[in-house]
Design an enzyme around this catalytic site. Structure first.
Site, PDB file in Angstrom:
ATOM      1  N   ARG A  94     -44.857  -6.612  17.837  1.00 43.01           N
ATOM      2  CA  ARG A  94     -44.307  -7.601  18.740  1.00 43.01           C
ATOM      3  C   ARG A  94     -44.298  -8.971  18.098  1.00 43.01           C
ATOM      4  O   ARG A  94     -45.195  -9.332  17.335  1.00 43.01           O
ATOM      5  CB  ARG A  94     -45.065  -7.640  20.063  1.00 43.01           C
ATOM      6  CG  ARG A  94     -46.381  -8.410  20.147  1.00 43.01           C
ATOM      7  CD  ARG A  94     -47.619  -7.805  19.497  1.00 43.01           C
ATOM      8  NE  ARG A  94     -47.802  -6.389  19.670  1.00 43.01           N
ATOM      9  CZ  ARG A  94     -48.460  -5.813  20.658  1.00 43.01           C
ATOM     10  NH1 ARG A  94     -49.077  -6.544  21.531  1.00 43.01           N
ATOM     11  NH2 ARG A  94     -48.563  -4.512  20.726  1.00 43.01           N
ATOM     12  N   GLY A 139     -46.410 -11.165  15.781  1.00 35.61           N
ATOM     13  CA  GLY A 139     -46.251 -10.746  14.392  1.00 35.61           C
ATOM     14  C   GLY A 139     -47.307  -9.737  14.006  1.00 35.61           C
ATOM     15  O   GLY A 139     -47.871  -9.812  12.913  1.00 35.61           O
ATOM     16  N   HIS A 140     -47.589  -8.806  14.925  1.00 34.49           N
ATOM     17  CA  HIS A 140     -48.592  -7.776  14.675  1.00 34.49           C
ATOM     18  C   HIS A 140     -48.403  -6.624  15.660  1.00 34.49           C
ATOM     19  O   HIS A 140     -47.591  -6.703  16.580  1.00 34.49           O
ATOM     20  CB  HIS A 140     -50.009  -8.353  14.806  1.00 34.49           C
ATOM     21  CG  HIS A 140     -50.341  -8.826  16.187  1.00 34.49           C
ATOM     22  ND1 HIS A 140     -50.132 -10.125  16.581  1.00 34.49           N
ATOM     23  CD2 HIS A 140     -50.846  -8.184  17.257  1.00 34.49           C
ATOM     24  CE1 HIS A 140     -50.505 -10.261  17.846  1.00 34.49           C
ATOM     25  NE2 HIS A 140     -50.940  -9.083  18.281  1.00 34.49           N
ATOM     26  N   ALA A 141     -49.165  -5.570  15.444  1.00 31.98           N
ATOM     27  CA  ALA A 141     -49.254  -4.435  16.370  1.00 31.98           C
ATOM     28  C   ALA A 141     -50.733  -4.133  16.552  1.00 31.98           C
ATOM     29  O   ALA A 141     -51.585  -4.697  15.856  1.00 31.98           O
ATOM     30  CB  ALA A 141     -48.525  -3.217  15.813  1.00 31.98           C
TER      31      ALA A 141
END
Length: 144
Positions: free
Chosen positions: A107, A60-62
């Protein structure tokens, strides 16, 4: 040992890479090796996810600069990839296949099977400033 790294681009900024599998002629199992030419960065951090409930998700981040290489050492899980312009979902379920995720790709990891273990090789040490944790900030970062 012949090295045969087969790479398939999933979306821009990601590749699914076959890690060579060496089978033992005497039936004692398989061996896969990741060496300096296997992935396009020097490994500076290694961690793994396990005991993730099947209804939970990770990621839940990049990242602004970090690249990662994910391998399902055991079991399976899905990786939802988004580069701001296109999305795809990749199932990781073989320990001789890895997913390269370069900087600037959102992702999410989901649908973990019982006993799944996700190994992550990272291009740098942990740095909270490198994370983009808001999807709206991510869209601004990639200019979409």
């Amino acid at each position: 040992m012949e090295k045969n790294y087969i790479r398939r681009i999933m979306i821009q900024g990601t590749e699914l890479i076959d890690i060579p599998k060496i089978s033992d002629e005497e039936g004692r199992g398989n061996l896969s090796v990741i060496e300096k030419d296997s992935i396009p960065f020097k490994i500076k951090r290694v961690y793994y996810l396990y005991d993730v409930p099947s209804d939970a998700y990770r990621g839940g981040h990049a990242h602004k600069d970090l690249s990662q290489f994910l391998i399902a050492l055991s079991g399976s899980f899905e990786v939802v990839l988004d580069n701001g312009f296109e999305k795809t979902k990749v199932m990781l379920n073989k320990p001789n296949k890895g997913l390269l995720i370069k900087k600037g790709v959102w992702r999410e990891l989901e649908n973990f099977s019982s006993g799944a273990v996700c190994l992550v090789l990272a291009s740098d040490v942990f740095d909270e400033e490198d994370y983009i944790r808001s999807y709206n900030d991510f869209k601004l970062f990639v200019g979409s």
